[in-house]
Design a protein around this motif. Sequence first.
Motif, PDB file in Angstrom:
ATOM      1  N   GLY A  54       8.395   8.093  10.983  1.00 19.76           N
ATOM      2  CA  GLY A  54       7.945   9.244  11.804  1.00 19.76           C
ATOM      3  C   GLY A  54       6.420   9.022  11.928  1.00 19.76           C
ATOM      4  O   GLY A  54       5.933   9.507  13.274  1.00 19.76           O
ATOM      5  N   SER A  55       5.619   8.837  11.050  1.00 20.71           N
ATOM      6  CA  SER A  55       4.287   8.738  11.205  1.00 20.71           C
ATOM      7  C   SER A  55       3.991   7.420  12.199  1.00 20.71           C
ATOM      8  O   SER A  55       2.796   7.720  12.909  1.00 20.71           O
ATOM      9  CB  SER A  55       3.556   8.248   9.648  1.00 20.71           C
ATOM     10  N   VAL A  56       4.766   6.303  12.093  1.00 23.46           N
ATOM     11  CA  VAL A  56       4.384   5.243  13.114  1.00 23.46           C
ATOM     12  C   VAL A  56       4.464   5.618  14.432  1.00 23.46           C
ATOM     13  O   VAL A  56       3.940   5.414  15.295  1.00 23.46           O
ATOM     14  CB  VAL A  56       5.314   3.960  12.454  1.00 23.46           C
ATOM     15  N   ARG A  68       0.862  -1.099   0.018  1.00 25.94           N
ATOM     16  CA  ARG A  68      -0.088  -0.004   0.083  1.00 25.94           C
ATOM     17  C   ARG A  68       0.889   1.108   0.071  1.00 25.94           C
ATOM     18  O   ARG A  68       1.932   1.244   0.406  1.00 25.94           O
ATOM     19  CB  ARG A  68      -0.868   0.004   1.206  1.00 25.94           C
ATOM     20  N   ASP A  69       0.152   2.470  -0.633  1.00 26.10           N
ATOM     21  CA  ASP A  69       0.962   3.824  -0.464  1.00 26.10           C
ATOM     22  C   ASP A  69       0.436   4.399   0.821  1.00 26.10           C
ATOM     23  O   ASP A  69      -0.633   4.993   0.724  1.00 26.10           O
ATOM     24  CB  ASP A  69       0.605   4.422  -1.766  1.00 26.10           C
ATOM     25  N   PHE A  70       1.289   4.477   1.878  1.00 26.40           N
ATOM     26  CA  PHE A  70       0.751   5.091   3.069  1.00 26.40           C
ATOM     27  C   PHE A  70       1.219   6.604   3.122  1.00 26.40           C
ATOM     28  O   PHE A  70       2.303   6.976   2.508  1.00 26.40           O
ATOM     29  CB  PHE A  70       1.496   4.303   4.337  1.00 26.40           C
ATOM     30  N   VAL A  71       0.286   7.461   3.775  1.00 25.09           N
ATOM     31  CA  VAL A  71       0.835   8.840   3.418  1.00 25.09           C
ATOM     32  C   VAL A  71       0.563   9.248   4.907  1.00 25.09           C
ATOM     33  O   VAL A  71      -0.724   9.037   5.502  1.00 25.09           O
ATOM     34  CB  VAL A  71      -0.165   9.652   2.441  1.00 25.09           C
ATOM     35  N   ASP A  72       1.272  10.299   5.526  1.00 23.07           N
ATOM     36  CA  ASP A  72       0.864  10.709   6.759  1.00 23.07           C
ATOM     37  C   ASP A  72      -0.335  11.685   6.816  1.00 23.07           C
ATOM     38  O   ASP A  72      -0.686  12.589   6.034  1.00 23.07           O
ATOM     39  CB  ASP A  72       2.038  11.588   7.453  1.00 23.07           C
ATOM     40  N   VAL A  73      -1.112  11.473   7.738  1.00 24.18           N
ATOM     41  CA  VAL A  73      -2.414  12.253   7.793  1.00 24.18           C
ATOM     42  C   VAL A  73      -1.963  13.861   8.015  1.00 24.18           C
ATOM     43  O   VAL A  73      -2.799  14.583   7.227  1.00 24.18           O
ATOM     44  CB  VAL A  73      -3.273  11.908   9.084  1.00 24.18           C
ATOM     45  N   ARG A  74      -1.049  14.282   8.511  1.00 23.91           N
ATOM     46  CA  ARG A  74      -0.555  15.481   8.658  1.00 23.91           C
ATOM     47  C   ARG A  74      -0.303  16.100   7.189  1.00 23.91           C
ATOM     48  O   ARG A  74      -0.384  17.210   7.005  1.00 23.91           O
ATOM     49  CB  ARG A  74       0.565  15.821   9.517  1.00 23.91           C
ATOM     50  N   PRO A  88       5.449  15.017   0.472  1.00 23.04           N
ATOM     51  CA  PRO A  88       5.209  14.372   1.830  1.00 23.04           C
ATOM     52  C   PRO A  88       6.498  14.830   2.664  1.00 23.04           C
ATOM     53  O   PRO A  88       7.665  14.802   2.200  1.00 23.04           O
ATOM     54  CB  PRO A  88       5.291  12.904   1.614  1.00 23.04           C
ATOM     55  N   ALA A  89       6.058  15.380   3.881  1.00 22.47           N
ATOM     56  CA  ALA A  89       7.077  15.879   4.808  1.00 22.47           C
ATOM     57  C   ALA A  89       7.460  15.170   5.852  1.00 22.47           C
ATOM     58  O   ALA A  89       8.645  15.189   6.368  1.00 22.47           O
ATOM     59  CB  ALA A  89       6.602  16.902   5.402  1.00 22.47           C
ATOM     60  N   HIS A  90       6.462  14.034   5.999  1.00 19.59           N
ATOM     61  CA  HIS A  90       6.869  13.040   6.879  1.00 19.59           C
ATOM     62  C   HIS A  90       7.322  11.552   6.454  1.00 19.59           C
ATOM     63  O   HIS A  90       6.603  10.870   5.368  1.00 19.59           O
ATOM     64  CB  HIS A  90       5.577  12.889   7.928  1.00 19.59           C
TER      65      HIS A  90
END
Length: 308
Positions: A286-288, A195-201, A280-282
């Motif tokens: 960092g997201s985890v 999957r392509d994970f992206v930080d909610v921020r 993406p900055a995170h």
Amino acid sequence: MRILVLGATGYLGGHITERLRGLPGTRLLVGGRSPGADVPVDLAADRPHDLAKALAAAAPDAVVNCAGATGGDAVTLAEVNARGPAVLCAALREAAPAARLVHLGSAAEYGPGVPGRPVTEAAATSPAGPYGATKLAGTVAVTTSGLDAVVLRVGNPVGPGAPSTGLPGRVTALLARAGRDPDATVRLGDLSAHRDFVDVRDVARAARLAATVAGPLPPVLNIGGGEAVAVRELVRRLAEVAGFRGRIVEAGGGGSARSAQVSWQCSDITAARDALGWRPAHSLDGSVAALWTAAGARPRGPEEVPAR
């Protein structure tokens, strides 16, 4: 500038609202069914003309639609994900035709991907189930509305506050419940999907840019991490940050139908960089870490967690 956020109490909506709050020269309005909403809105039930009256009174310069359903039967998904955007567009054409509409779509609209080949916004759409199909119907309603509108096709969000209805939040809850017991066993479904994970921020920052940047935007922009990551790797990193010492066991047949049908997914995010100056900055690490820190040790979530 007056910005109206719909679905502000949800996971993505909450972060987007926080990102917009206090933006210089901006008045933030919240729309929804809660008694404290600035604008009473129920996209699953409102008639376009009634919604238009509420929008006319609010007079927004931009509307960010975060309202959506990720689970439920096909009727529920269609009411919220397909009918809702169509009603909103009809109401905006009547009440605030000059307002910019930023609508949150989903990478699930694309359907199965080809390993090693990130999908661009021009790729054919072939959703694998009711969720992706209803989100795609909402996207079509927005992109053919004639409004100043953009759909942000969001990948798999991860980061602080992830709900237990999604895999990152569920696994976090299971690990919190297991603690550091070396004899603990966490049983999960098939984790082989990518999957392509992206930080909610980062999603929230993209929504803010889309709502405030001057000039026309492309009809659809991919908002993702730009990398396909094995769900198994996400779980491993979560276990590491949690200090989990037990065993993680995959039940080969316990995954979701969507994981079996969509084994690989990744979005090309070049267009968002060009149109919004966004990237993406995170990092995933960092997201985890932020997800685990924000979750604390809340003991909740089912025993079986299928990959989404």
